[in-house]
Design a protein around this motif. Structure first.
Motif, PDB file in Angstrom:
ATOM      1  N   ALA A 103       0.831  -1.208   0.000  1.00 56.40           N
ATOM      2  CA  ALA A 103       0.000   0.000   0.000  1.00 56.40           C
ATOM      3  C   ALA A 103       0.863   1.254   0.000  1.00 56.40           C
ATOM      4  CB  ALA A 103      -0.931  -0.008   1.203  1.00 56.40           C
ATOM      5  N   SER A 104       1.907   1.230   0.799  1.00 53.02           N
ATOM      6  CA  SER A 104       2.813   2.370   0.877  1.00 53.02           C
ATOM      7  C   SER A 104       3.470   2.635  -0.475  1.00 53.02           C
ATOM      8  CB  SER A 104       3.884   2.110   1.937  1.00 53.02           C
ATOM      9  OG  SER A 104       4.826   3.159   1.972  1.00 53.02           O
ATOM     10  N   MET A 173      -2.779   2.348   7.078  1.00 57.83           N
ATOM     11  CA  MET A 173      -2.325   1.301   7.989  1.00 57.83           C
ATOM     12  C   MET A 173      -3.524   0.563   8.571  1.00 57.83           C
ATOM     13  SD  MET A 173      -1.199   3.749  11.212  1.00 57.83           S
ATOM     14  CE  MET A 173      -0.445   5.025  10.205  1.00 57.83           C
ATOM     15  N   GLY A 174      -3.236  -0.573   9.177  1.00 49.95           N
ATOM     16  CA  GLY A 174      -4.299  -1.326   9.824  1.00 49.95           C
ATOM     17  C   GLY A 174      -5.330  -1.856   8.842  1.00 49.95           C
ATOM     18  N   ARG A 181     -11.194  -5.741   0.460  1.00 45.44           N
ATOM     19  CA  ARG A 181     -12.603  -5.591   0.088  1.00 45.44           C
ATOM     20  C   ARG A 181     -13.119  -4.175   0.348  1.00 45.44           C
ATOM     21  NH1 ARG A 181     -14.821 -10.271   3.834  1.00 45.44           N
ATOM     22  NH2 ARG A 181     -13.423  -9.089   5.194  1.00 45.44           N
ATOM     23  N   ARG A 182     -12.480  -3.455   1.244  1.00 46.36           N
ATOM     24  CA  ARG A 182     -12.921  -2.101   1.578  1.00 46.36           C
ATOM     25  C   ARG A 182     -12.597  -1.090   0.479  1.00 46.36           C
ATOM     26  NH1 ARG A 182     -13.301  -0.680   7.187  1.00 46.36           N
ATOM     27  NH2 ARG A 182     -12.211   1.247   6.635  1.00 46.36           N
ATOM     28  N   GLY A 183     -11.529  -1.354  -0.275  1.00 50.61           N
ATOM     29  CA  GLY A 183     -11.140  -0.441  -1.348  1.00 50.61           C
ATOM     30  C   GLY A 183     -10.572   0.882  -0.861  1.00 50.61           C
ATOM     31  N   ASP A 184      -9.998   0.889   0.350  1.00 49.94           N
ATOM     32  CA  ASP A 184      -9.499   2.145   0.914  1.00 49.94           C
ATOM     33  C   ASP A 184      -8.298   2.701   0.156  1.00 49.94           C
ATOM     34  OD1 ASP A 184     -11.416   2.263   2.908  1.00 49.94           O
ATOM     35  OD2 ASP A 184     -10.244   1.059   4.294  1.00 49.94           O
ATOM     36  N   VAL A 185      -7.389   1.832  -0.268  1.00 50.53           N
ATOM     37  CA  VAL A 185      -6.208   2.303  -0.991  1.00 50.53           C
ATOM     38  C   VAL A 185      -6.629   2.933  -2.309  1.00 50.53           C
ATOM     39  CG1 VAL A 185      -4.047   1.609  -2.097  1.00 50.53           C
ATOM     40  CG2 VAL A 185      -4.685   0.615   0.111  1.00 50.53           C
TER      41      VAL A 185
END
Length: 207
Positions: A103-104, A173-174, A181-185
């Motif tokens: 992700a980073s 993070m976390g 599944r959340r698609g936050d990135v």
């Protein structure tokens, strides 16, 4: 801690542990405890004093209940649940590390592609849980942050006293990086792209 030669680790529950904010989590090794017990300067803090907490920890290690102060019990349960997930296996822990790194790398690469300059000067000084970038020249964090908020992404302004009005901090993070599944990135990436577009559009309008 032994492998890295670290005596004290201090963090907060809302970091990579994936727990709501409210807990300060500290792990101290034998050397640190020995140094503390030999200190002659009085401890200024009351609630955070190791003098108060060490007997409690040692009592619980011995299977005996003890009391000094009431912590946020709901957060202790949440912390326990998170640790069970994180430490369910060596593979789960390693995958968590890799998820944060992936992700980073994605967010930092996109930020560079969009023209953002990273704050860290060295590659080894970059955190996998956060990306710190300077806002475009002529702008302040308060100009950029609302644009990201409109996209559903809440970020933080700078805290380094010398440049706090020049950069923003994007946390990844976390749960936001270990649950695809959340698609936050993806949401962060889209918000960054939109913020750049809005900045360019406003510049053109002013010109």
């Amino acid at each position: 801690m032994d492998d890295w030669g670290i005596d004290v680790v201090l963090t907060a529950s809302q970091k990579g542990l994936g727990v709501p904010p409210g807990l300060s989590i500290l792990v101290a090794g034998p050397k640190a405890i020995e140094v503390f017990e030999k200190r002659t300067t009085p401890v200024a803090a009351y609630y955070a004093s190791w003098t108060k907490w060490l007997p409690i920890m040692r009592s619980y290690d011995a299977g005996k209940p003890a009391y000094f102060a009431t912590p946020a019990v709901n957060l202790i349960y949440a912390y326990h649940a998170s640790l069970k997930q994180i430490t369910s296996s060596d593979e789960a822990l390693q995958e968590r590390f890799l998820a944060h790194q992936r992700a980073s790398d994605r967010i930092k690469a996109l930020a560079r592609h969009l023209g953002f300059k990273e704050v860290p000067l060295r590659e080894g000084g970059k955190a996998n849980g956060m990306t710190a970038v300077y806002v475009p020249q002529g702008y302040k964090p308060s100009d950029v942050m609302p644009k990201l908020t409109e996209s559903g992404v809440i970020i933080a302004g700078g805290i380094h006293k010398d440049i706090k009005d020049k950069y923003i901090r994007i946390g990844h993070m976390g749960t936001s990086v270990v649950d695809d599944r959340r698609g936050d990135v993806e949401k962060i990436e889209k918000a960054l792209e939109e913020s750049v577009k809005c900045t360019v559009d406003s510049t053109v309008a002013v010109d």
